[in-house]
Design an enzyme around this catalytic site. Structure first.
Site, PDB file in Angstrom:
ATOM      1  N   ASP A 136      -4.288 -17.827   1.861  1.00 35.83           N
ATOM      2  CA  ASP A 136      -4.993 -18.375   1.411  1.00 35.83           C
ATOM      3  C   ASP A 136      -5.901 -19.698   1.844  1.00 35.83           C
ATOM      4  O   ASP A 136      -7.198 -19.620   2.539  1.00 35.83           O
ATOM      5  CB  ASP A 136      -4.453 -18.762  -0.070  1.00 35.83           C
ATOM      6  CG  ASP A 136      -3.387 -19.987   0.127  1.00 35.83           C
ATOM      7  OD1 ASP A 136      -2.593 -19.298   0.866  1.00 35.83           O
ATOM      8  OD2 ASP A 136      -3.251 -20.297  -1.351  1.00 35.83           O
ATOM      9  N   LYS A 139       2.604 -15.067   2.848  1.00 36.16           N
ATOM     10  CA  LYS A 139       2.957 -16.060   1.709  1.00 36.16           C
ATOM     11  C   LYS A 139       4.511 -16.664   1.616  1.00 36.16           C
ATOM     12  O   LYS A 139       4.377 -15.805  -0.022  1.00 36.16           O
ATOM     13  CB  LYS A 139       2.269 -15.065   0.678  1.00 36.16           C
ATOM     14  CG  LYS A 139       1.669 -15.818  -1.032  1.00 36.16           C
ATOM     15  CD  LYS A 139       0.284 -16.913  -0.725  1.00 36.16           C
ATOM     16  CE  LYS A 139       0.174 -17.687  -2.290  1.00 36.16           C
ATOM     17  NZ  LYS A 139      -1.299 -18.524  -2.055  1.00 36.16           N
ATOM     18  N   ASP A 145     -11.496  -7.580   7.896  1.00 33.51           N
ATOM     19  CA  ASP A 145     -12.623  -7.918   6.987  1.00 33.51           C
ATOM     20  C   ASP A 145     -13.747  -8.829   7.105  1.00 33.51           C
ATOM     21  O   ASP A 145     -15.132  -8.796   7.744  1.00 33.51           O
ATOM     22  CB  ASP A 145     -13.360  -7.080   6.096  1.00 33.51           C
ATOM     23  CG  ASP A 145     -12.944  -5.710   6.216  1.00 33.51           C
ATOM     24  OD1 ASP A 145     -12.506  -5.498   6.599  1.00 33.51           O
ATOM     25  OD2 ASP A 145     -13.703  -5.214   4.943  1.00 33.51           O
ATOM     26  N   ASP A 175      -6.340  -6.536   5.384  1.00 36.34           N
ATOM     27  CA  ASP A 175      -7.387  -5.562   5.334  1.00 36.34           C
ATOM     28  C   ASP A 175      -8.099  -6.477   4.802  1.00 36.34           C
ATOM     29  O   ASP A 175      -9.832  -6.680   5.625  1.00 36.34           O
ATOM     30  CB  ASP A 175      -6.644  -4.638   3.992  1.00 36.34           C
ATOM     31  CG  ASP A 175      -7.407  -3.697   3.860  1.00 36.34           C
ATOM     32  OD1 ASP A 175      -8.868  -3.747   3.959  1.00 36.34           O
ATOM     33  OD2 ASP A 175      -7.335  -2.864   2.650  1.00 36.34           O
ATOM     34  N   TYR A 233       0.848  -0.869  -0.098  1.00 37.14           N
ATOM     35  CA  TYR A 233       0.198  -0.085   0.337  1.00 37.14           C
ATOM     36  C   TYR A 233       1.020   1.460  -0.096  1.00 37.14           C
ATOM     37  O   TYR A 233       0.644   2.489  -0.351  1.00 37.14           O
ATOM     38  CB  TYR A 233      -1.088   0.211   1.277  1.00 37.14           C
ATOM     39  CG  TYR A 233      -1.854  -0.913   0.645  1.00 37.14           C
ATOM     40  CD1 TYR A 233      -1.812  -1.668   0.190  1.00 37.14           C
ATOM     41  CD2 TYR A 233      -3.183  -0.742   2.005  1.00 37.14           C
ATOM     42  CE1 TYR A 233      -3.440  -3.027   0.130  1.00 37.14           C
ATOM     43  CE2 TYR A 233      -4.254  -1.218   2.165  1.00 37.14           C
ATOM     44  CZ  TYR A 233      -4.557  -2.384   0.574  1.00 37.14           C
ATOM     45  OH  TYR A 233      -5.429  -3.890   1.318  1.00 37.14           O
TER      46      TYR A 233
END
Ligand code: NAD
Length: 362
Positions: free
Chosen positions: A222, A190, A250, A246, A135
């Site tokens: 994942d 990852k 959620d 992020d 980001y």
């Protein structure tokens, strides 16, 4: 203990008023000062984060934040939009650790999209690194590709990067939080594909050596996304980078079914923090007196626990929220048959009553 109170826009003013009411009955030496932020600040002072508001936040021990934003500001240039206030506060206060508990209250298990037995009693904490990763990584932009699958074609690119100190400090936050809870950290990465996250995994493992009392497991992102909906109660503290956090925070929030119940904290290196509900300013219900104030009230409890070192006071608020739910009081977002529908103010009053030992009328 100085608290900067920044209600913001939309339902922000309504829900923060209830949290302040709750803090006021705790009989703690709290000094609270209010300032405008977001769209309200743009309208009053011409900027979403005026200097005086930023200074107040810097001088305070903690910040209690409502929410910012309204569709009427969507046409403003980006730098003047209400949402810039929260980004500015994160940057100027050095808030690099975002803590989002996902807690499923027994009385609200029906609100989850998962089977009640999967979420009943759920209590996990997602810790998201907030100031690094893809980001913010430079370089980024658009250009003409010189290699890849289509040399000469227009392409866009971002840069994923993490430095050792950035990973170390978020890992410390996670292990310390786990010590106060279930003593288990799941670090999500990852590493099988990304260099950045192999480094993340290595550094988290090194930091873990200082916390032998806490269990550490590593999980690919994942798989973590899958396990969160398959067996969410297996997690205690989850720590991950900005982008994975992020998304996963959620996902975890929705396990509990009700965004109006979820608090959050963003901490700096000294545990100073900004505390806010996980939801936004909900312009669709603003001014109607129906917003659920519990996420903000629970954010105030987190503030007492993490920044102001008042765990008993935090416990009192959290027990009062449980008592109010057990008595059957519900704002419309969490209402179901057989419970009593109440408004924002009545919900705040009921939490105050529970804290002060009064009987709550269900
Ligand atoms: P939102 O979270 O404000 O609302 C989403 C839905 O949830 C709406 O239907 C709303 O009525 C409901 N809701 C949210 N909080 C509730 C509560 N406490 N009680 C009952 N219902 C509640 O998200 P949105 O509609 O996508 O965004 C609205 C505005 O908020 C936008 O301007 C957005 O940029 C801003 N926003 C701000 C923050 C922040 O201040 N940190 C975070 C997210 C969105």
């Amino acid at each position: 203990m100085k608290i900067a109170v920044l209600p913001g826009d939309g339902i922000g003013t309504e829900i923060v008023a209830e949290a302040v009411k709750v803090l006021n009955v705790l009989e703690l030496p709290l000094e609270m000062e209010e300032a405008v932020v977001g769209g309200a600040a743009y309208e009053a002072k011409g900027h979403p984060l005026p200097d005086a508001t930023l200074q107040l936040a810097k001088d305070a021990d903690a910040v209690l934040f409502g929410a910012v934003g309204d569709w009427k500001f969507d046409k403003l240039e980006r730098a003047l939009r209400p949402e810039q206030a929260i980004l500015g506060l994160r940057k100027h206060l050095g808030l690099f650790a975002n803590l989002r508990p996902a807690l499923c209250y027994e009385q609200l298990t029906h609100a989850s999209s998962l089977k009640p037995e999967l979420v009943a009693g759920l209590d996990i904490l997602i810790i998201r690194e907030l100031t690094g990763d893809i980001y913010f990584g430079q370089p980024r932009g658009r250009r003409t590709a010189v290699d890849g699958h289509f040399p000469g074609a227009e392409e866009a690119f971002d840069t994923m990067r993490y430095s050792r100190p950035e990973i170390e400090r978020i890992a410390h936050v996670a292990f310390q939080a786990a010590r106060r809870r279930g003593k288990k950290v799941t670090s999500v990465d990852k590493a099988n594909v990304l260099e950045t996250f192999q480094f993340w995994k290595d550094v988290v493992t090194e930091v873990h050596a200082q916390y032998p009392d806490v269990e550490l497991e590593h999980m690919y992102v994942d798989n973590a996304a899958m396990q969160l909906v398959k067996a969410p109660k297996k997690f205690d503290v989850v720590v991950t980078g900005n982008m994975f956090g992020d998304i996963l925070s959620d996902e975890a929030a929705m396990l509990t079914g009700s965004i109006g119940m979820l608090p959050s904290a963003s901490l700096d290196a000294n545990n100073k923090g900004l505390y806010e509900p996980s939801h936004g300013s909900a312009p669709d219900i603003a001014g109607k007196g129906v917003a659920n104030p519990l996420a903000t009230i629970l954010s105030a409890a987190m503030m007492l626990r993490y920044t102001l070192a008042q765990p008993e006071a935090a416990d009192r608020i959290e027990s009062a929220v449980r008592a109010v739910l057990a008595a059957g009081l519900r704002t419309p977002d969490i209402y179901s048959d057989g419970t009593r529908k109440v408004g924002t103010r009545e919900m705040g009053d009921a939490v105050v009553a529970a804290i002060t030992g009064k009987t709550i009328k269900g």
